[in-house]
Design a protein around this motif. Structure first.
Motif, PDB file in Angstrom:
ATOM      1  N   LEU A  77      -6.249  58.679  -9.059  1.00 12.69           N
ATOM      2  CA  LEU A  77      -6.313  58.759  -7.549  1.00 12.69           C
ATOM      3  C   LEU A  77      -5.618  58.045  -6.821  1.00 12.69           C
ATOM      4  N   SER A  78      -5.386  56.827  -7.206  1.00 11.63           N
ATOM      5  CA  SER A  78      -4.326  55.902  -6.457  1.00 11.63           C
ATOM      6  C   SER A  78      -2.965  56.594  -6.609  1.00 11.63           C
ATOM      7  N   MET A  79      -2.603  57.057  -7.885  1.00  8.50           N
ATOM      8  CA  MET A  79      -1.460  57.542  -7.721  1.00  8.50           C
ATOM      9  C   MET A  79      -1.019  58.774  -6.945  1.00  8.50           C
ATOM     10  N   LEU A  80      -2.307  59.783  -7.132  1.00  9.19           N
ATOM     11  CA  LEU A  80      -2.039  60.897  -6.250  1.00  9.19           C
ATOM     12  C   LEU A  80      -1.721  60.298  -4.653  1.00  9.19           C
ATOM     13  N   SER A  81      -2.719  59.361  -4.302  1.00  2.90           N
ATOM     14  CA  SER A  81      -2.663  59.055  -2.894  1.00  2.90           C
ATOM     15  C   SER A  81      -1.275  58.561  -2.416  1.00  2.90           C
ATOM     16  N   TYR A  82      -0.475  57.708  -3.478  1.00  2.00           N
ATOM     17  CA  TYR A  82       0.607  57.173  -3.330  1.00  2.00           C
ATOM     18  C   TYR A  82       1.837  58.353  -3.250  1.00  2.00           C
ATOM     19  N   HIS A  83       1.510  59.356  -4.104  1.00  2.00           N
ATOM     20  CA  HIS A  83       2.510  60.330  -4.227  1.00  2.00           C
ATOM     21  C   HIS A  83       2.490  61.424  -3.063  1.00  2.00           C
ATOM     22  N   TYR A  84       1.243  61.805  -2.652  1.00  2.00           N
ATOM     23  CA  TYR A  84       1.179  62.895  -1.733  1.00  2.00           C
ATOM     24  C   TYR A  84       0.801  62.248  -0.437  1.00  2.00           C
ATOM     25  N   GLU A  85       0.341  61.286  -0.085  1.00  3.44           N
ATOM     26  CA  GLU A  85      -0.060  60.917   1.058  1.00  3.44           C
ATOM     27  C   GLU A  85       0.988  59.806   1.789  1.00  3.44           C
ATOM     28  N   LEU A  86       1.442  58.576   0.980  1.00  8.39           N
ATOM     29  CA  LEU A  86       2.136  57.653   1.345  1.00  8.39           C
ATOM     30  C   LEU A  86       3.608  57.768   1.145  1.00  8.39           C
ATOM     31  N   THR A  87       3.794  58.611   0.570  1.00 10.72           N
ATOM     32  CA  THR A  87       5.576  58.948   0.451  1.00 10.72           C
ATOM     33  C   THR A  87       6.072  60.170   1.542  1.00 10.72           C
TER      34      THR A  87
END
Ligand code: SAM
Length: 268
Positions: free
Chosen positions: A258-268
């Protein structure tokens, strides 16, 4: 400010809204809120209402509050995430749920995998699911979510794959609607973090895909998924992905994804 969730959509022109009986009790008897106090109420359309208590309810009445401000919450991910978590030992599920809610999960499906050690009775299961749902609600309030993620009843691997098919069909038919968003549509990403996968990383898998409307992934129990289960998942069209060279505990893996998904799709 205390946050409450109501399972309805508050009309945009409404001037007041009414809490349910349990939330009324919590506000008046537990939090002992009084006239003039403010609360936040999220409705089913992720709209956050700042409200003020004008009058306290009489016995048996529900608390009606005046809406003083409304705005669409920005605390929800722009897609649905469904975590299929293999039933872990002991009370690890509580940790999984708490972290998953903070990291944006939409639904949690407990799955009875071949190597799930814990085999609770039907009666115990419903009590546990209710307790897990309470954990999800408390975590949603604490981290400022605009919705309370749903903890579903325990499913077998076969049932969980049937449920996934239903979700895909709803996406295809447009009947599954993202709140205030586009119909979920067919763009759903489905994968299994698998420690036996050494060619495709989660990054390799996500990179070619634009942000989907739905993501569904499975996490195995302490002993991992069996080879037969992995075959079942792959026959159902799920991709296996690696989370890196270290073996994560089952209660760490979902939060890592979930952390990787958030980084990939929400924070970049
Ligand atoms: N079979 C593992 C072992 O060798 O100890 C145990 C499974 S691990 C504790 C629990 C789950 O976390 C796995 O089923 C998988 O879904 C996920 N997982 C843990 N580490 C992973 C990794 N490096 N890559 C992909 N998935 C992983």
């Amino acid at each position: 400010m205390p946050r409450f969730f109501i399972e309805q959509v508050v009309p945009a022109d409404a001037e007041v809204l009414t809490l349910g009986a349990d939330d009324t009790h919590h506000a008046c008897q537990v939090l002992r809120l009084k006239q003039g106090d403010e609360i936040e109420v999220c409705d089913d359309h992720h709209t956050l209402h700042r409200c003020v208590i004008r009058d306290l309810p009489k016995r048996q009445e529900k608390l009606t509050v005046q809406i003083i401000e409304r705005q669409l919450s920005d605390s929800e991910p722009p897609y649905e995430i469904i975590l299929y978590q293999a039933l872990p030992k002991g009370d690890k599920m509580t940790t999984v749920i708490r972290m998953a809610v903070e990291l944006g999960v939409t639904q949690i499906v407990p799955v009875l995998a071949e190597r799930s050690v814990s085999r609770p009775t039907e009666k115990k299961l419903e009590n546990r699911r209710q307790r897990w749902q309470n954990v999800a609600e408390a975590a949603a309030k604490q981290c400022g979510r605009a919705r309370v993620p749903q903890v579903l009843s325990l499913m077998t691997v076969a049932e969980s794959l049937t449920y996934l098919d239903d979700i895909r069909l709803e996406g295809k038919s447009g009947s599954r609607q993202l709140v205030d968003g586009p119909p979920v549509g067919e763009d759903i990403l489905t994968f299994i973090p698998y420690e036996g996968e050494d060619a495709v990383s989660l990054h390799d898998y996500l990179n070619p895909h634009p942000r989907p409307n739905q993501i569904a992934f499975f996490v195995g129990p302490e002993g991992g998924f069996s080879a037969a289960e992995i075959d079942q998942f792959m026959s159902a069209g799920l991709s296996t992905v690696s989370l890196g060279p270290r073996i994560l505990r089952t209660e760490t893996a979902a939060a890592a994804v979930l952390s990787m998904l958030s980084y990939h799709y929400e924070l970049t």
